[in-house]
Design an enzyme around this catalytic site. Structure first.
Site, mmCIF file in Angstrom:
data_model
loop_
_atom_site.group_PDB
_atom_site.id
_atom_site.type_symbol
_atom_site.label_atom_id
_atom_site.label_comp_id
_atom_site.label_asym_id
_atom_site.label_seq_id
_atom_site.Cartn_x
_atom_site.Cartn_y
_atom_site.Cartn_z
ATOM 1 N N THR A 19 0.847 -1.209 0.000
ATOM 2 C CA THR A 19 0.000 0.000 0.000
ATOM 3 C C THR A 19 0.876 1.250 0.000
ATOM 4 O O THR A 19 1.925 1.267 0.652
ATOM 5 C CB THR A 19 -0.885 -0.010 1.267
ATOM 6 O OG1 THR A 19 -1.610 -1.232 1.294
ATOM 7 C CG2 THR A 19 -1.841 1.163 1.305
ATOM 8 N N THR A 20 0.439 2.299 -0.700
ATOM 9 C CA THR A 20 1.179 3.568 -0.693
ATOM 10 C C THR A 20 0.307 4.668 -0.082
ATOM 11 O O THR A 20 -0.890 4.469 0.150
ATOM 12 C CB THR A 20 1.599 3.981 -2.118
ATOM 13 O OG1 THR A 20 0.411 4.187 -2.912
ATOM 14 C CG2 THR A 20 2.470 2.935 -2.765
ATOM 15 N N HIS B 136 -0.289 7.379 -14.171
ATOM 16 C CA HIS B 136 -1.051 6.220 -13.677
ATOM 17 C C HIS B 136 -2.500 6.282 -14.149
ATOM 18 O O HIS B 136 -2.979 7.335 -14.577
ATOM 19 C CB HIS B 136 -1.011 6.166 -12.145
ATOM 20 C CG HIS B 136 0.273 5.648 -11.589
ATOM 21 N ND1 HIS B 136 1.364 6.455 -11.370
ATOM 22 C CD2 HIS B 136 0.659 4.390 -11.225
ATOM 23 C CE1 HIS B 136 2.367 5.731 -10.902
ATOM 24 N NE2 HIS B 136 1.965 4.477 -10.805
ATOM 25 N N LYS C 143 -6.248 5.956 -9.479
ATOM 26 C CA LYS C 143 -5.234 6.133 -8.424
ATOM 27 C C LYS C 143 -5.610 7.316 -7.540
ATOM 28 O O LYS C 143 -6.008 8.367 -8.035
ATOM 29 C CB LYS C 143 -3.851 6.336 -9.050
ATOM 30 C CG LYS C 143 -2.748 6.375 -8.009
ATOM 31 C CD LYS C 143 -1.391 6.064 -8.583
ATOM 32 C CE LYS C 143 -0.308 6.150 -7.522
ATOM 33 N NZ LYS C 143 -0.476 5.152 -6.470
HETATM 34 P P1 NAD Z 1 -7.819 -1.145 -5.587
HETATM 35 O O1 NAD Z 1 -8.680 0.016 -5.181
HETATM 36 O O2 NAD Z 1 -8.083 -1.826 -6.893
HETATM 37 O O3 NAD Z 1 -7.883 -2.276 -4.450
HETATM 38 C C1 NAD Z 1 -7.884 -2.003 -3.058
HETATM 39 C C2 NAD Z 1 -8.761 -3.047 -2.380
HETATM 40 O O4 NAD Z 1 -8.688 -2.820 -0.973
HETATM 41 C C3 NAD Z 1 -10.244 -2.924 -2.778
HETATM 42 O O5 NAD Z 1 -10.751 -4.188 -3.213
HETATM 43 C C4 NAD Z 1 -10.929 -2.437 -1.509
HETATM 44 O O6 NAD Z 1 -12.249 -2.972 -1.351
HETATM 45 C C5 NAD Z 1 -9.994 -2.968 -0.418
HETATM 46 N N1 NAD Z 1 -10.080 -2.143 0.805
HETATM 47 C C6 NAD Z 1 -9.865 -0.815 0.922
HETATM 48 N N2 NAD Z 1 -10.086 -0.416 2.200
HETATM 49 C C7 NAD Z 1 -10.448 -1.536 2.889
HETATM 50 C C8 NAD Z 1 -10.808 -1.759 4.255
HETATM 51 N N3 NAD Z 1 -10.837 -0.763 5.153
HETATM 52 N N4 NAD Z 1 -11.086 -3.024 4.637
HETATM 53 C C9 NAD Z 1 -11.065 -4.051 3.742
HETATM 54 N N5 NAD Z 1 -10.741 -3.889 2.418
HETATM 55 C C10 NAD Z 1 -10.439 -2.637 2.007
HETATM 56 O O7 NAD Z 1 -6.315 -0.614 -5.530
HETATM 57 P P2 NAD Z 1 -5.009 -1.233 -6.219
HETATM 58 O O8 NAD Z 1 -4.800 -0.616 -7.556
HETATM 59 O O9 NAD Z 1 -5.014 -2.720 -6.104
HETATM 60 O O10 NAD Z 1 -3.877 -0.577 -5.268
HETATM 61 C C11 NAD Z 1 -3.901 -0.789 -3.875
HETATM 62 C C12 NAD Z 1 -2.722 -0.089 -3.232
HETATM 63 O O11 NAD Z 1 -1.495 -0.674 -3.691
HETATM 64 C C13 NAD Z 1 -2.601 1.406 -3.549
HETATM 65 O O12 NAD Z 1 -2.098 2.077 -2.391
HETATM 66 C C14 NAD Z 1 -1.565 1.450 -4.659
HETATM 67 O O13 NAD Z 1 -0.887 2.682 -4.739
HETATM 68 C C15 NAD Z 1 -0.652 0.344 -4.202
HETATM 69 N N6 NAD Z 1 0.187 -0.269 -5.243
HETATM 70 C C16 NAD Z 1 1.450 -0.574 -4.886
HETATM 71 C C17 NAD Z 1 2.279 -1.241 -5.769
HETATM 72 C C18 NAD Z 1 3.658 -1.661 -5.310
HETATM 73 O O14 NAD Z 1 4.404 -2.277 -6.094
HETATM 74 N N7 NAD Z 1 4.012 -1.392 -4.032
HETATM 75 C C19 NAD Z 1 1.810 -1.592 -7.040
HETATM 76 C C20 NAD Z 1 0.493 -1.269 -7.390
HETATM 77 C C21 NAD Z 1 -0.324 -0.618 -6.473
#
Ligand code: NAD
Length: 257
Positions: free
Chosen positions: A89-90, A144, A148
């Site tokens: 997560t970021t 992105h 995002k």
């Molecule tokens: P997304 O919105 O598609 O998925 C997030 C998921 O988390 C959703 O299904 C949502 O329902 C769930 N969620 C959110 N809050 C919640 C809670 N309180 N309780 C339970 N579930 C909850 O997002 P994504 O594109 O998959 O990205 C997620 C995170 O990962 C972002 O912060 C993104 O910046 C980060 N990311 C990091 C990398 C890396 O390499 N570190 C790569 C891609 C994305």
């Protein structure tokens, strides 16, 4: 067999992780957490709970790509229950980062703003280039997808930190983001950030070193989320059996970072 739990299993990264784990030797998905249980990966039969408190099957390790508030809640639980953690997560604020560091005193934790091998190589190259091209103006441009929620991206900030480290300064002292209106001339030594949001762009990062008479540009283009998923799973394998502590991808990949 390392038993994994995906936090955010219904999300974009959750789906990519699910697809990558299936059929991987030594890794087994045993549970998931997501408040949205309507968008689970097709074929998912493991227990998925809307919150960590409601989860009955506990994994040996969580892999988490969600939102800061959710991650901190699951991370506190993991630290209390001795469950290792891969955190993708970021968008954490300073208080959130301090809490992550405190939890990592109790459990092994790998955290990375970007789990792709190529981006981690780019970080090392940016630090070196920044040190050598001392007088160049550094500009970081990231792009992105439209969904995002944070800007600049966590990866762009990590690239900025690498560039700042190459010059022996702190990013917070030289960072300029979101220029608009009458900004005045560029201040010497600053690092500029620009963010593009649109369509389905998985993640593009460019670091420009603009000197008088020449320009060096270091770029990374992610074409699929599978690259982040595979990197996170590589980190999971590496983390198994480690002592408590906060680790990063340079350690996982054996890079000097
Ligand atoms: P997304 O919105 O598609 O998925 C997030 C998921 O988390 C959703 O299904 C949502 O329902 C769930 N969620 C959110 N809050 C919640 C809670 N309180 N309780 C339970 N579930 C909850 O997002 P994504 O594109 O998959 O990205 C997620 C995170 O990962 C972002 O912060 C993104 O910046 C980060 N990311 C990091 C990398 C890396 O390499 N570190 C790569 C891609 C994305």
């Amino acid at each position: 067999m390392l038993k994994l739990g995906i936090v955010g299993i219904s999300g974009r990264m959750g789906h990519a992780l699910y697809d990558s784990i299936v059929g991987m030797d030594g890794l087994k998905l045993c549970c998931g957490i997501d408040s949205n249980v309507q968008s689970l990966p097709i074929g998912c039969t493991v227990e998925v709970a809307p919150s960590v408190q409601e989860l009955k099957t506990l994994p040996q390790m969580f892999i988490d790509f969600t939102r800061p508030q959710c991650s901190l809640e699951v991370l506190r639980f993991a630290a209390d229950h001795g469950i290792a953690y891969v955190l993708g997560t970021t968008g954490f604020d300073e208080a959130g980062k301090a809490e992550i560091a405190a939890c990592a005193k109790k459990i092994p934790l790998v955290m990375a703003s970007n789990f792709s091998v190529g981006v981690n190589l780019l970080l090392a190259l940016v630090k070196e280039t920044s040190a050598i091209m001392q007088d160049a103006d550094i500009e970081i441009v990231e792009a992105h997808h439209r969904y995002k929620v944070d800007a600049p991206s966590g990866t762009a900030l990590s690239l900025g930190e690498a560039a700042a480290a190459g010059r022996g300064v702190e990013l917070k002292d030289v960072m300029v983001a979101g220029r608009n209106g009458i900004t005045g001339e560029r201040q010497y030594g600053t690092i500029g950030f620009s963010s593009v949001r649109g369509g389905d762009i998985v993640g593009d990062h460019s670091v420009m070193f603009c000197a008088d008479g020449e320009l060096v540009e270091l770029k990374h283009h992610a074409s699929s989320r599978a690259t982040f998923a595979r990197g996170a799973l590589r980190a999971a394998r590496w983390l198994e059996g480690r002592a408590p502590g906060l680790y990063g991808m340079p350690q996982v990949l054996g890079l000097n970072g």
